[in-house]
Motif scaffolding. Sequence first.
Motif, PDB file in Angstrom:
ATOM      1  N   ASP A 144       0.834  -1.204   0.000  1.00 41.73           N
ATOM      2  CA  ASP A 144       0.000   0.000   0.000  1.00 41.73           C
ATOM      3  C   ASP A 144       0.872   1.259   0.000  1.00 41.73           C
ATOM      4  O   ASP A 144       0.557   2.248  -0.678  1.00 41.73           O
ATOM      5  N   VAL A 145       1.959   1.209   0.771  1.00 44.42           N
ATOM      6  CA  VAL A 145       2.862   2.363   0.800  1.00 44.42           C
ATOM      7  C   VAL A 145       3.551   2.522  -0.551  1.00 44.42           C
ATOM      8  O   VAL A 145       3.716   3.642  -1.052  1.00 44.42           O
ATOM      9  N   TYR A 146       3.935   1.403  -1.152  1.00 42.48           N
ATOM     10  CA  TYR A 146       4.555   1.427  -2.476  1.00 42.48           C
ATOM     11  C   TYR A 146       3.631   2.122  -3.478  1.00 42.48           C
ATOM     12  O   TYR A 146       4.060   3.010  -4.223  1.00 42.48           O
ATOM     13  N   ASP A 147       2.368   1.729  -3.488  1.00 42.94           N
ATOM     14  CA  ASP A 147       1.399   2.344  -4.409  1.00 42.94           C
ATOM     15  C   ASP A 147       1.244   3.837  -4.126  1.00 42.94           C
ATOM     16  O   ASP A 147       1.133   4.645  -5.061  1.00 42.94           O
ATOM     17  N   ALA A 148       1.234   4.210  -2.832  1.00 42.47           N
ATOM     18  CA  ALA A 148       1.076   5.621  -2.465  1.00 42.47           C
ATOM     19  C   ALA A 148       2.299   6.434  -2.875  1.00 42.47           C
ATOM     20  O   ALA A 148       2.174   7.575  -3.348  1.00 42.47           O
ATOM     21  N   MET A 149       3.484   5.863  -2.710  1.00 44.57           N
ATOM     22  CA  MET A 149       4.706   6.560  -3.143  1.00 44.57           C
ATOM     23  C   MET A 149       4.697   6.782  -4.651  1.00 44.57           C
ATOM     24  O   MET A 149       4.986   7.886  -5.134  1.00 44.57           O
ATOM     25  N   LEU A 150       4.339   5.741  -5.387  1.00 45.33           N
ATOM     26  CA  LEU A 150       4.318   5.837  -6.843  1.00 45.33           C
ATOM     27  C   LEU A 150       3.270   6.839  -7.306  1.00 45.33           C
ATOM     28  O   LEU A 150       3.507   7.640  -8.222  1.00 45.33           O
ATOM     29  N   SER A 151       2.117   6.824  -6.647  1.00 45.47           N
ATOM     30  CA  SER A 151       1.055   7.763  -6.983  1.00 45.47           C
ATOM     31  C   SER A 151       1.467   9.207  -6.696  1.00 45.47           C
ATOM     32  O   SER A 151       1.159  10.131  -7.464  1.00 45.47           O
ATOM     33  N   THR A 152       2.189   9.411  -5.584  1.00 47.94           N
ATOM     34  CA  THR A 152       2.648  10.757  -5.229  1.00 47.94           C
ATOM     35  C   THR A 152       3.676  11.262  -6.232  1.00 47.94           C
ATOM     36  O   THR A 152       3.650  12.437  -6.630  1.00 47.94           O
ATOM     37  N   ILE A 153       4.571  10.399  -6.667  1.00 54.23           N
ATOM     38  CA  ILE A 153       5.546  10.772  -7.691  1.00 54.23           C
ATOM     39  C   ILE A 153       4.818  11.173  -8.982  1.00 54.23           C
ATOM     40  O   ILE A 153       5.138  12.192  -9.607  1.00 54.23           O
ATOM     41  N   SER A 154       3.823  10.369  -9.359  1.00 51.51           N
ATOM     42  CA  SER A 154       3.067  10.659 -10.586  1.00 51.51           C
ATOM     43  C   SER A 154       2.319  11.981 -10.488  1.00 51.51           C
ATOM     44  O   SER A 154       2.283  12.768 -11.442  1.00 51.51           O
ATOM     45  N   GLU A 155       1.708  12.230  -9.325  1.00 53.02           N
ATOM     46  CA  GLU A 155       0.959  13.473  -9.129  1.00 53.02           C
ATOM     47  C   GLU A 155       1.898  14.681  -9.134  1.00 53.02           C
ATOM     48  O   GLU A 155       1.564  15.748  -9.666  1.00 53.02           O
ATOM     49  N   THR A 156       3.081  14.508  -8.555  1.00 54.08           N
ATOM     50  CA  THR A 156       4.065  15.585  -8.553  1.00 54.08           C
ATOM     51  C   THR A 156       4.487  15.932  -9.979  1.00 54.08           C
ATOM     52  O   THR A 156       4.563  17.105 -10.362  1.00 54.08           O
ATOM     53  N   ARG A 157       4.730  14.897 -10.782  1.00 51.87           N
ATOM     54  CA  ARG A 157       5.146  15.138 -12.164  1.00 51.87           C
ATOM     55  C   ARG A 157       4.017  15.755 -12.984  1.00 51.87           C
ATOM     56  O   ARG A 157       4.247  16.640 -13.809  1.00 51.87           O
ATOM     57  N   ARG A 158       2.798  15.315 -12.771  1.00 49.15           N
ATOM     58  CA  ARG A 158       1.665  15.868 -13.515  1.00 49.15           C
ATOM     59  C   ARG A 158       1.470  17.345 -13.173  1.00 49.15           C
ATOM     60  O   ARG A 158       1.166  18.167 -14.048  1.00 49.15           O
ATOM     61  N   THR A 159       1.662  17.685 -11.901  1.00 49.05           N
ATOM     62  CA  THR A 159       1.434  19.050 -11.441  1.00 49.05           C
ATOM     63  C   THR A 159       2.548  20.001 -11.857  1.00 49.05           C
ATOM     64  O   THR A 159       2.298  21.143 -12.266  1.00 49.05           O
ATOM     65  N   TRP A 160       3.794  19.523 -11.756  1.00 46.96           N
ATOM     66  CA  TRP A 160       4.949  20.354 -12.120  1.00 46.96           C
ATOM     67  C   TRP A 160       5.794  19.594 -13.146  1.00 46.96           C
ATOM     68  O   TRP A 160       6.869  19.054 -12.820  1.00 46.96           O
ATOM     69  N   PRO A 161       5.347  19.516 -14.387  1.00 47.81           N
ATOM     70  CA  PRO A 161       6.026  18.668 -15.378  1.00 47.81           C
ATOM     71  C   PRO A 161       7.463  19.086 -15.680  1.00 47.81           C
ATOM     72  O   PRO A 161       8.259  18.266 -16.140  1.00 47.81           O
TER      73      PRO A 161
END
Length: 250
Positions: A144-161
């Motif tokens: 679950d933490v792995y998925d949350a870390m990956l999701s946070t990385i993806s959201e960070t990149r989407r927000t500040w490409p």
Amino acid sequence: MNRTRRFDVAAIVVALVISVGIAGVSSRGSAAPSAVSSLAAIQGGAVEPRPLVMFIGDSYTEGKSTREMSYGCRAAVQLGWLCAVSAMGGTGYISGGVANRWVDPYGRKSLSFSERISHLAAQYDPAVVVLDGGRNDEFPPREDVYDAMLSTISETRRTWPRAKIVFTRPRFLAKPTGDLGFDDEFMARLKSQPAAKGVVFIDPISALSDTDTSGLISADGIHPNAAGEDRMTADLLAALTPTMYRVGSS
């Protein structure tokens, strides 16, 4: 230049200083770069505004005293960068989010890292985003933490490409070799994901693996004391320096 012309230029500069002062009171994060650019325009020069590094994290990231004096901001300042910090004790990639939300004694609602990003995007346009946490995420299943870390990385990149993303491996200063369940296999799998392409992974606390850190820990046995923050600043600076110099060069 005649006397009248000198007076006109002086008046413009004074007005600019006043307006920058007002902007500094009413707006966070953007006044200094705009002031530099405006003064450069008046003087006929070209001064590049300093880029911003954003730290998103927990109580370690927040620092012992003020956020401006946290080890992250101190390292950033030594590199000549502006710094912003979004940190709250007890939070993480999952901790403080929907799984275990809480309200602190000051009435602040806890937010996981990813939940803060949309609010931060309205205030900042960082050149570098440092994700510095995971220390409070020992309680959920690792997957679950792995998925949350990956999701946070993806959201960070989407927000500040355009931003460089830096991921700090979670460790406590009291036990620099402890992996908190995020072992080498876990980290290698995270790095291998397409969403993590281009992300810089750093592990500054591991530089203290062969060091007795007992003198760097505060009375609570968890957080760094003043000497500990000094050492963490130095180790973070060493880890970030190559990343900072690469920003904007490609």
